[in-house]
Enzyme design. Structure first.
Site, PDB file in Angstrom:
ATOM      1  N   ILE A 186      57.926  17.892 -18.070  1.00 23.50           N
ATOM      2  CA  ILE A 186      57.340  16.449 -17.748  1.00 23.50           C
ATOM      3  C   ILE A 186      55.882  16.384 -18.519  1.00 23.50           C
ATOM      4  CG2 ILE A 186      56.949  14.566 -16.056  1.00 23.50           C
ATOM      5  CD1 ILE A 186      59.931  15.733 -16.553  1.00 23.50           C
TER       6      ILE A 186
ATOM      7  N   ALA B  79      59.905  11.431 -15.875  1.00 17.66           N
ATOM      8  CA  ALA B  79      60.521  12.627 -15.491  1.00 17.66           C
ATOM      9  C   ALA B  79      62.122  12.533 -15.344  1.00 17.66           C
ATOM     10  CB  ALA B  79      59.988  13.040 -14.056  1.00 17.66           C
TER      11      ALA B  79
ATOM     12  N   THR C 205      64.076  15.111 -17.391  1.00 17.91           N
ATOM     13  CA  THR C 205      64.659  16.472 -17.608  1.00 17.91           C
ATOM     14  C   THR C 205      64.517  17.301 -16.294  1.00 17.91           C
ATOM     15  OG1 THR C 205      64.208  16.166 -19.765  1.00 17.91           O
ATOM     16  CG2 THR C 205      64.537  18.387 -19.179  1.00 17.91           C
TER      17      THR C 205
ATOM     18  N   ALA D  75      69.473  20.088 -16.798  1.00 17.48           N
ATOM     19  CA  ALA D  75      70.242  19.163 -17.457  1.00 17.48           C
ATOM     20  C   ALA D  75      68.936  18.364 -18.343  1.00 17.48           C
ATOM     21  CB  ALA D  75      70.494  18.141 -16.444  1.00 17.48           C
TER      22      ALA D  75
ATOM     23  N   GLY E 147      48.464  29.464 -48.486  1.00 18.28           N
ATOM     24  CA  GLY E 147      48.455  30.916 -48.738  1.00 18.28           C
ATOM     25  C   GLY E 147      48.229  31.492 -47.314  1.00 18.28           C
TER      26      GLY E 147
ATOM     27  N   GLU F 244      62.827  13.684 -26.361  1.00 17.92           N
ATOM     28  CA  GLU F 244      63.318  12.442 -26.349  1.00 17.92           C
ATOM     29  C   GLU F 244      64.593  12.421 -27.296  1.00 17.92           C
ATOM     30  OE1 GLU F 244      60.962   8.708 -27.030  1.00 17.92           O
ATOM     31  OE2 GLU F 244      59.266   9.800 -26.114  1.00 17.92           O
TER      32      GLU F 244
ATOM     33  N   PRO G 289      65.883  21.377 -14.944  1.00 22.06           N
ATOM     34  CA  PRO G 289      66.044  22.809 -15.245  1.00 22.06           C
ATOM     35  C   PRO G 289      67.712  22.942 -15.769  1.00 22.06           C
ATOM     36  CG  PRO G 289      65.016  22.701 -13.198  1.00 22.06           C
ATOM     37  CD  PRO G 289      65.262  21.442 -13.592  1.00 22.06           C
TER      38      PRO G 289
ATOM     39  N   GLN H  14      52.830  23.334 -61.664  1.00 24.74           N
ATOM     40  CA  GLN H  14      53.881  22.580 -61.223  1.00 24.74           C
ATOM     41  C   GLN H  14      54.319  22.814 -59.737  1.00 24.74           C
ATOM     42  OE1 GLN H  14      57.538  21.736 -63.860  1.00 24.74           O
ATOM     43  NE2 GLN H  14      56.316  20.067 -64.583  1.00 24.74           N
TER      44      GLN H  14
HETATM   45  C1  FAD Z   1      57.168  18.741 -25.929  1.00 24.94           C
HETATM   46  C2  FAD Z   1      58.066  18.407 -24.968  1.00 24.94           C
HETATM   47  C3  FAD Z   1      57.825  17.237 -24.109  1.00 24.94           C
HETATM   48  C4  FAD Z   1      58.859  16.912 -23.292  1.00 24.94           C
HETATM   49  N1  FAD Z   1      58.521  15.837 -22.343  1.00 24.94           N
HETATM   50  C5  FAD Z   1      59.307  15.235 -21.463  1.00 24.94           C
HETATM   51  C6  FAD Z   1      59.059  14.284 -20.621  1.00 24.94           C
HETATM   52  O1  FAD Z   1      57.929  13.887 -20.490  1.00 24.94           O
HETATM   53  N2  FAD Z   1      59.884  14.084 -19.734  1.00 24.94           N
HETATM   54  C7  FAD Z   1      61.266  14.398 -19.630  1.00 24.94           C
HETATM   55  O2  FAD Z   1      62.079  13.928 -19.061  1.00 24.94           O
HETATM   56  N3  FAD Z   1      61.676  15.473 -20.662  1.00 24.94           N
HETATM   57  C8  FAD Z   1      60.583  15.806 -21.485  1.00 24.94           C
HETATM   58  N4  FAD Z   1      60.992  17.048 -22.298  1.00 24.94           N
HETATM   59  C9  FAD Z   1      62.287  17.514 -22.169  1.00 24.94           C
HETATM   60  C10 FAD Z   1      63.191  17.100 -23.308  1.00 24.94           C
HETATM   61  O3  FAD Z   1      63.752  16.006 -23.402  1.00 24.94           O
HETATM   62  C11 FAD Z   1      64.379  18.119 -23.467  1.00 24.94           C
HETATM   63  O4  FAD Z   1      63.770  19.615 -23.706  1.00 24.94           O
HETATM   64  C12 FAD Z   1      65.510  17.672 -24.329  1.00 24.94           C
HETATM   65  O5  FAD Z   1      66.087  16.665 -24.021  1.00 24.94           O
HETATM   66  C13 FAD Z   1      66.534  18.776 -24.406  1.00 24.94           C
HETATM   67  O6  FAD Z   1      67.013  19.366 -23.329  1.00 24.94           O
HETATM   68  P1  FAD Z   1      67.081  20.952 -23.075  1.00 24.94           P
HETATM   69  O7  FAD Z   1      65.821  21.436 -23.514  1.00 24.94           O
HETATM   70  O8  FAD Z   1      67.564  20.997 -21.776  1.00 24.94           O
HETATM   71  O9  FAD Z   1      67.977  21.478 -24.241  1.00 24.94           O
HETATM   72  P2  FAD Z   1      69.546  21.503 -23.975  1.00 24.94           P
HETATM   73  O10 FAD Z   1      69.983  19.964 -23.575  1.00 24.94           O
HETATM   74  O11 FAD Z   1      70.006  22.624 -23.072  1.00 24.94           O
HETATM   75  O12 FAD Z   1      69.940  21.692 -25.351  1.00 24.94           O
HETATM   76  C14 FAD Z   1      69.921  23.236 -26.128  1.00 24.94           C
HETATM   77  C15 FAD Z   1      70.486  22.953 -27.471  1.00 24.94           C
HETATM   78  O13 FAD Z   1      71.901  22.684 -27.506  1.00 24.94           O
HETATM   79  C16 FAD Z   1      72.034  21.563 -28.289  1.00 24.94           C
HETATM   80  N5  FAD Z   1      73.127  20.627 -27.732  1.00 24.94           N
HETATM   81  C17 FAD Z   1      73.134  20.061 -26.515  1.00 24.94           C
HETATM   82  N6  FAD Z   1      74.250  19.497 -26.276  1.00 24.94           N
HETATM   83  C18 FAD Z   1      74.670  19.245 -27.498  1.00 24.94           C
HETATM   84  C19 FAD Z   1      75.998  18.490 -28.019  1.00 24.94           C
HETATM   85  N7  FAD Z   1      76.686  17.765 -27.332  1.00 24.94           N
HETATM   86  N8  FAD Z   1      76.272  18.716 -29.307  1.00 24.94           N
HETATM   87  C20 FAD Z   1      75.556  19.413 -29.985  1.00 24.94           C
HETATM   88  N9  FAD Z   1      74.431  20.042 -29.718  1.00 24.94           N
HETATM   89  C21 FAD Z   1      74.087  20.069 -28.433  1.00 24.94           C
HETATM   90  C22 FAD Z   1      70.589  20.803 -28.361  1.00 24.94           C
HETATM   91  O14 FAD Z   1      70.461  20.030 -29.404  1.00 24.94           O
HETATM   92  C23 FAD Z   1      69.717  22.114 -28.236  1.00 24.94           C
HETATM   93  O15 FAD Z   1      69.626  22.355 -29.445  1.00 24.94           O
HETATM   94  C24 FAD Z   1      60.208  17.580 -23.140  1.00 24.94           C
HETATM   95  C25 FAD Z   1      60.341  18.535 -24.121  1.00 24.94           C
HETATM   96  C26 FAD Z   1      59.375  18.976 -24.898  1.00 24.94           C
HETATM   97  C27 FAD Z   1      59.500  20.312 -25.905  1.00 24.94           C
END
Ligand code: FAD
Length: 388
Positions: free
Chosen positions: A157, A124, A126, A130, A338, A362, A128, A277
């Site tokens: 998570i 855990a 991530t 960060a 299709g 990840e 809201p 092809q």
């Molecule tokens: C199916 C799934 C399972 C998950 N499981 C877990 C888990 O078990 N544990 C856990 O802790 N988290 C988990 N997550 C969370 C995941 O790791 C985060 O969603 C991910 O790290 C991105 O964070 P965010 O969604 O807050 O997007 P943000 O960080 O807000 O990013 C939004 C967009 O901005 C882009 N961005 C951000 N910063 C930059 C930069 N410096 N340069 C260019 N582009 C940038 C990102 O690439 C993305 O396209 C999960 C997410 C999903 C979808």
């Protein structure tokens, strides 16, 4: 097809996992359908198949940590069951921090149970506000006597509802960015922790929000040194990241297999569409991209197993290329099918949705590119210095 000459043991392992996945897990995945639960029957088969053992050292009952075996297993599992694949990954994400940084007591308490599947785990990190920006986490852990009091929310998570325990990362020192983060082991059910399942993803996933509200954890639950959490989180990802690529290869391979079968049978204008092809070239592109991804994924895994300390660049390349590749391959598979390709209930439609998730978790594709760019620029500077 083989890469990096799998050892005899790895070849036997691949055969064993493939049989376990196709003969035992696939029918269960079909029986349970698109549920967000983690069915115990699937976990039981994974336990019997010894799948969790590849994530843990021998002294705690495992077979020794093996990145190559982890990738083999994820490639096979993702072809038949997203739940099984994610459960294996989460056992590694929650368990490997204990392997890396746990005290003897922590290892003895948790690792044998994780190996046996008596405990399932999660990771855990991530929040809201960060995700990619890990240093921006705001959940806190404050030391009071021989306890830490945790406050704050974690979001997205995986397996968080089913998990019995997890490793979480909170701020223990203000204004220190990623140098002020510590890792803690928590157990589901501990007072002050609320686990809610308000999120529904486009593909099946047990995914939750966690809320720590004055949640008191014994100081013995601190993992590693105080403020070492970021390093633990990143070193854990060094093992797991390339395996996300392996899961994407599994998804893409399943889409290719379906496409070969369908295009050989489906007839249009008097012949199987694979005779055209426009279709056969798609199959060729899909197969080539899958193999290219395999080379990157197993290179990174092989380096990890050889004990190369930092494989950050190779792991990021593998994750970035393989997950994006799966998106392209599954899209072609849908086109080959299709209208049936966009029909709910078709395997290829499910794979299309499943392939989308790993491009985000990840470390998003953009974050992988940032990592790779930083590494190659640093390497270029070092070469320049050496030449001066
Ligand atoms: C199916 C799934 C399972 C998950 N499981 C877990 C888990 O078990 N544990 C856990 O802790 N988290 C988990 N997550 C969370 C995941 O790791 C985060 O969603 C991910 O790290 C991105 O964070 P965010 O969604 O807050 O997007 P943000 O960080 O807000 O990013 C939004 C967009 O901005 C882009 N961005 C951000 N910063 C930059 C930069 N410096 N340069 C260019 N582009 C940038 C990102 O690439 C993305 O396209 C999960 C997410 C999903 C979808």
């Amino acid at each position: 097809m083989e890469f990096f000459a799998f050892t005899d043991e790895e070849k036997v392992f691949k055969g064993k996992v493939r049989r376990c996945a196709r003969e035992r897990i696939k029918p269960l995945a079909q029986k349970y359908g698109e549920t967000d639960d983690v069915p115990q029957e699937i976990v039981d088969v994974m336990i019997e198949g010894g799948l969790f053992r590849i994530l843990f050292p021998k002294e705690y009952g495992g077979d020794g940590v093996s990145a190559v075996k982890l990738c083999i297993a994820r490639e096979e599992l993702a072809q038949v069951s997203l739940i099984a694949d994610v459960t294996l990954a989460m056992q590694g994400l929650g368990g490997y921090p204990v392997v890396l940084a746990g005290t003897q007591e922590q290892k003895k308490k948790y690792l044998p149970k994780l190996v046996r599947g008596d405990l399932l785990s999660t990771y855990a990190l991530t929040e809201p506000a960060a995700g990619s920006d890990v240093a921006g986490i705001v959940a806190t852990g404050v030391k009071k006597g021989n306890q830490y009091v945790l406050n704050g929310k974690k979001r997205f998570i995986s397996n968080g509802f089913r998990a019995d325990m997890g490793v979480t990362f909170v701020k223990t020192k203000e204004d220190m960015g990623n140098k002020g983060i510590s890792a803690f082991i928590y157990e589901n059910g501990v007072e002050g922790l609320r686990v809610s399942r308000r999120l529904k993803l486009m593909a099946l996933h047990d995914i939750v929000e966690l809320e720590f509200k004055n949640c008191r954890l014994p100081a013995e639950n601190l993992l590693g040194e105080e403020n070492d959490g970021f390093k633990i989180a990143m070193r854990t990802l060094d093992l797991l990241r390339m395996s996300v690529g392996a899961a994407s290869i599994g998804t893409a391979q399943a889409a290719l297999d379906l496409s070969i079968e369908f295009s050989s049978q489906r007839r249009a204008f008097g012949q199987p569409i694979s005779n055209y092809q426009a279709i056969s070239f798609k199959l060729a592109e899909m197969a080539t991209e899958i193999d290219a991804a395999r080379l990157l994924v197993y290179r990174a895994a092989d380096l990890k197993d050889k004990g190369i300390e930092r494989i950050t660049k190779e792991s990021s390349m593998a994750k970035y290329y393989a997950t994006e590749m799966a998106g392209r391959v599954v899209d072609k598979a849908v086109q080959i099918h299709g209208a049936l390709g966009v029909t709910c209930g078709m395997d290829v439609e499910r794979l299309f949705r499943e392939a989308r998730l790993p491009r985000v978790y990840e470390g998003t594709t953009e974050i992988q590119k940032l990592v790779i760019a930083n590494m190659i620029l640093k390497e270029a500077k070092m070469t320049e210095k050496k030449q001066l």
